[in-house]
Structures are given as structure tokens and as C-alpha cells.
Design a protein around this motif. Structure first.
Motif, PDB file in Angstrom:
ATOM      1  N   LYS A 114     -13.355  -5.491 -22.270  1.00 10.65           N
ATOM      2  CA  LYS A 114     -14.239  -4.035 -22.153  1.00 10.65           C
ATOM      3  C   LYS A 114     -14.574  -3.370 -23.301  1.00 10.65           C
ATOM      4  O   LYS A 114     -15.707  -2.702 -23.336  1.00 10.65           O
ATOM      5  N   TYR A 115     -13.729  -3.681 -24.406  1.00  9.33           N
ATOM      6  CA  TYR A 115     -13.963  -3.027 -25.780  1.00  9.33           C
ATOM      7  C   TYR A 115     -14.105  -4.174 -26.761  1.00  9.33           C
ATOM      8  O   TYR A 115     -13.381  -4.090 -27.674  1.00  9.33           O
ATOM      9  N   SER A 116     -15.400  -4.673 -26.689  1.00  9.52           N
ATOM     10  CA  SER A 116     -15.400  -5.907 -27.457  1.00  9.52           C
ATOM     11  C   SER A 116     -15.616  -5.615 -29.147  1.00  9.52           C
ATOM     12  O   SER A 116     -15.291  -6.414 -29.895  1.00  9.52           O
ATOM     13  N   ASP A 117     -15.862  -4.309 -29.366  1.00  8.02           N
ATOM     14  CA  ASP A 117     -15.821  -4.035 -30.787  1.00  8.02           C
ATOM     15  C   ASP A 117     -14.642  -3.631 -31.546  1.00  8.02           C
ATOM     16  O   ASP A 117     -14.243  -3.396 -32.498  1.00  8.02           O
ATOM     17  N   VAL A 118     -13.432  -3.521 -30.685  1.00  4.24           N
ATOM     18  CA  VAL A 118     -12.259  -3.292 -31.049  1.00  4.24           C
ATOM     19  C   VAL A 118     -11.210  -4.277 -31.373  1.00  4.24           C
ATOM     20  O   VAL A 118     -11.323  -5.418 -30.121  1.00  4.24           O
ATOM     21  N   LYS A 119     -10.510  -4.475 -32.147  1.00 10.83           N
ATOM     22  CA  LYS A 119      -9.369  -5.429 -32.462  1.00 10.83           C
ATOM     23  C   LYS A 119      -8.095  -4.957 -31.903  1.00 10.83           C
ATOM     24  O   LYS A 119      -7.578  -4.131 -32.405  1.00 10.83           O
ATOM     25  N   PHE A 120      -7.757  -5.398 -30.751  1.00  9.49           N
ATOM     26  CA  PHE A 120      -6.499  -5.244 -30.220  1.00  9.49           C
ATOM     27  C   PHE A 120      -5.340  -5.937 -30.632  1.00  9.49           C
ATOM     28  O   PHE A 120      -5.491  -7.294 -30.746  1.00  9.49           O
ATOM     29  N   ASN A 129     -11.425  -1.217 -37.104  1.00  9.91           N
ATOM     30  CA  ASN A 129     -11.640  -1.199 -35.722  1.00  9.91           C
ATOM     31  C   ASN A 129     -10.255  -1.796 -35.088  1.00  9.91           C
ATOM     32  O   ASN A 129     -10.423  -2.347 -33.844  1.00  9.91           O
ATOM     33  N   ASN A 130      -9.014  -1.431 -35.547  1.00  6.92           N
ATOM     34  CA  ASN A 130      -7.999  -1.889 -34.967  1.00  6.92           C
ATOM     35  C   ASN A 130      -7.129  -0.785 -34.161  1.00  6.92           C
ATOM     36  O   ASN A 130      -7.394   0.459 -34.198  1.00  6.92           O
ATOM     37  N   LEU A 131      -6.561  -1.379 -32.950  1.00  7.43           N
ATOM     38  CA  LEU A 131      -6.085  -0.616 -31.983  1.00  7.43           C
ATOM     39  C   LEU A 131      -4.688  -1.500 -31.574  1.00  7.43           C
ATOM     40  O   LEU A 131      -5.024  -2.493 -30.977  1.00  7.43           O
ATOM     41  N   ALA A 132      -3.395  -1.093 -31.916  1.00  3.23           N
ATOM     42  CA  ALA A 132      -2.396  -1.770 -31.513  1.00  3.23           C
ATOM     43  C   ALA A 132      -1.697  -0.971 -30.553  1.00  3.23           C
ATOM     44  O   ALA A 132      -1.554   0.418 -30.371  1.00  3.23           O
ATOM     45  N   MET A 134     -14.941   6.490 -37.533  1.00  2.81           N
ATOM     46  CA  MET A 134     -13.770   7.227 -38.363  1.00  2.81           C
ATOM     47  C   MET A 134     -12.943   6.658 -39.205  1.00  2.81           C
ATOM     48  O   MET A 134     -12.629   7.372 -40.046  1.00  2.81           O
ATOM     49  N   PHE A 135     -13.067   5.554 -39.313  1.00  4.46           N
ATOM     50  CA  PHE A 135     -12.376   4.762 -40.466  1.00  4.46           C
ATOM     51  C   PHE A 135     -13.369   3.945 -41.355  1.00  4.46           C
ATOM     52  O   PHE A 135     -12.764   3.050 -41.929  1.00  4.46           O
ATOM     53  N   ARG A 136     -14.570   4.252 -41.307  1.00  4.28           N
ATOM     54  CA  ARG A 136     -15.738   3.701 -42.096  1.00  4.28           C
ATOM     55  C   ARG A 136     -16.088   4.762 -43.141  1.00  4.28           C
ATOM     56  O   ARG A 136     -17.259   5.083 -43.206  1.00  4.28           O
ATOM     57  N   ARG A 137     -15.057   5.309 -43.644  1.00  6.33           N
ATOM     58  CA  ARG A 137     -15.329   6.453 -44.858  1.00  6.33           C
ATOM     59  C   ARG A 137     -15.287   5.731 -46.250  1.00  6.33           C
ATOM     60  O   ARG A 137     -14.879   4.776 -46.419  1.00  6.33           O
ATOM     61  N   GLU A 138     -16.140   6.663 -47.307  1.00  8.65           N
ATOM     62  CA  GLU A 138     -15.946   6.004 -48.267  1.00  8.65           C
ATOM     63  C   GLU A 138     -14.707   5.826 -48.957  1.00  8.65           C
ATOM     64  O   GLU A 138     -13.672   6.481 -48.818  1.00  8.65           O
ATOM     65  N   GLY A 145      -8.274   0.509 -41.223  1.00  4.44           N
ATOM     66  CA  GLY A 145      -7.504   1.669 -40.515  1.00  4.44           C
ATOM     67  C   GLY A 145      -7.510   1.087 -39.145  1.00  4.44           C
ATOM     68  O   GLY A 145      -8.315   0.277 -38.410  1.00  4.44           O
ATOM     69  N   GLY A 146      -6.799   2.214 -38.089  1.00  3.36           N
ATOM     70  CA  GLY A 146      -6.741   2.028 -37.051  1.00  3.36           C
ATOM     71  C   GLY A 146      -5.846   2.992 -36.171  1.00  3.36           C
ATOM     72  O   GLY A 146      -5.103   3.628 -36.817  1.00  3.36           O
ATOM     73  N   PHE A 147      -5.542   2.810 -34.869  1.00  9.44           N
ATOM     74  CA  PHE A 147      -4.697   3.623 -34.172  1.00  9.44           C
ATOM     75  C   PHE A 147      -3.606   2.634 -33.621  1.00  9.44           C
ATOM     76  O   PHE A 147      -3.733   1.529 -33.270  1.00  9.44           O
ATOM     77  N   ILE A 148      -2.622   3.333 -33.196  1.00 12.15           N
ATOM     78  CA  ILE A 148      -1.251   2.809 -32.853  1.00 12.15           C
ATOM     79  C   ILE A 148      -0.673   3.462 -31.348  1.00 12.15           C
ATOM     80  O   ILE A 148      -0.540   4.782 -31.661  1.00 12.15           O
ATOM     81  N   ILE A 149      -0.750   2.845 -30.226  1.00 10.58           N
ATOM     82  CA  ILE A 149      -0.107   3.374 -29.284  1.00 10.58           C
ATOM     83  C   ILE A 149       1.308   3.107 -29.161  1.00 10.58           C
ATOM     84  O   ILE A 149       1.760   1.800 -29.015  1.00 10.58           O
TER      85      ILE A 149
END
Length: 161
Positions: A28-34, A47-50, A84-88, A93-97
Motif C-alpha cells: 500500500k505504501y511502497s515509498d515507505v520502509k517498514f 522514509n522509515n516506519l517501524a 519531513m526527514f529530507r531537510r538540510e 529519520g523516521g517514525f516508530i509506533i
């Protein structure tokens, strides 16, 4: 004796269902690394989401929880896709649930003499505040690093005099 044989099979089936939920999310979210590794700073890129394994199990067995967490995953994916995580200076970076259902964000950025790691909690329900909170945290960290570097320079000058 039969119970001992049944339990490993039940765990195996639960593990397969959890992998199925993760596979569906990856499609569903192919751009995100789960991943299920919820240790901060464990991904590469922005693009990380744990997701904690117990959350995936809840999503598999409880349709209401699945809706709740899929909405949160959607919001996280939108944040990732918006850069959001592609700043200078950002390296990763990423999110954690988390296992308790909370939401955290992490980042690794390049700073002066090395890299800096940041980890902070986010309010799941106030997604509009996420970018501001991340920027605020990074700004505070950069200021702190700059102050430390200035202090080192002063100390170095004091030693030379």
C-alpha cells in the motif's frame, strides 16, 4: 502434551498473520520502509516506519485497531512523502509506533564535527504539529551543539594563553 505441540503452531500462525499485515502495508505504501525493529536510529534514509510486533498483531485481530493504526500509518506516510526527514543535514529519520501505541520520531543529522541523533515523542492526534515539533527539536539541538562548540573554543583559547 498436545498443548505443547499446539502452542508453537499457534505462534507460527500468528507470526505469519503479522507478516501478512506488514506485507499489505508495504504494498500500500511502497515509498515507505517498514520494519518491526522499533529501536531508534535503526534505518537508513528518510522514509522509515517501524511498527511494534504487538501492534501488528492487534491490527490483524481487531478491525477497529486496524482502522486506528492504518490512519496513523497513513499520516506518517504522508509526512515521509512530504519530505519531513529530507531537510538540510539530515542523514536518516523516521517514525516508530511503539508497543504501547505511542508515536515517536527520530532523526540523524550532520552537525559541525559529526552526527547528532534526536528522538522525541509526538502527539498521534495532532499531526499538524509534527513538522513544527521536529524542526523545533532540531533547532534546539543545533543551538546546544553550537554552544558546546563555542565553549570548547573558549577553553582551547584559555589553554593557549
Amino acid at each position: 502434551m498436545r498443548k505443547e505441540k499446539w502452542r508453537p503452531r499457534a505462534r507460527l500462525r500468528a507470526g505469519k498473520r503479522t507478516r501478512n499485515v506488514l506485507s499489505e502495508l508495504k504494498e500500500k505504501y511502497s515509498d515507505v520502509k517498514f520494519s518491526t525493529n522499533t529501536a531508534p536510529f535503526s534505518g537508513k534514509g528518510g522514509n522509515n516506519l517501524a511498527i511494534a510486533p504487538n501492534i501488528l498483531k492487534q491490527m490483524e485481530s481487531n478491525p477497529e485497531k486496524r482502522l486506528e493504526y492504518e490512519a496513523l500509518i497513513y499520516d506518517c506516510a504522508q509526512g515521509i512523502q512530504s519530505g519531513m526527514f529530507r531537510r538540510e543535514g539530515m542523514i536518516a529519520g523516521g517514525f516508530i509506533i511503539t508497543a504501547d501505541g505511542g508515536l515517536r520520531a527520530w532523526g540523524i543529522s550532520r552537525s559541525g564535527s559529526g552526527t547528532k541523533r534526536s528522538l522525541f515523542d509526538l502527539d498521534k492526534k495532532d499531526k499538524a504539529s509534527w513538522p513544527d515539533k521536529i524542526r523545533e527539536k532540531i533547532k534546539i539541538e543545533r543551538k546546544r551543539i553550537q554552544e558546546v562548540q563555542e565553549k570548547k573554543k573558549r577553553n582551547k583559547l584559555d589553554v593557549q594563553v
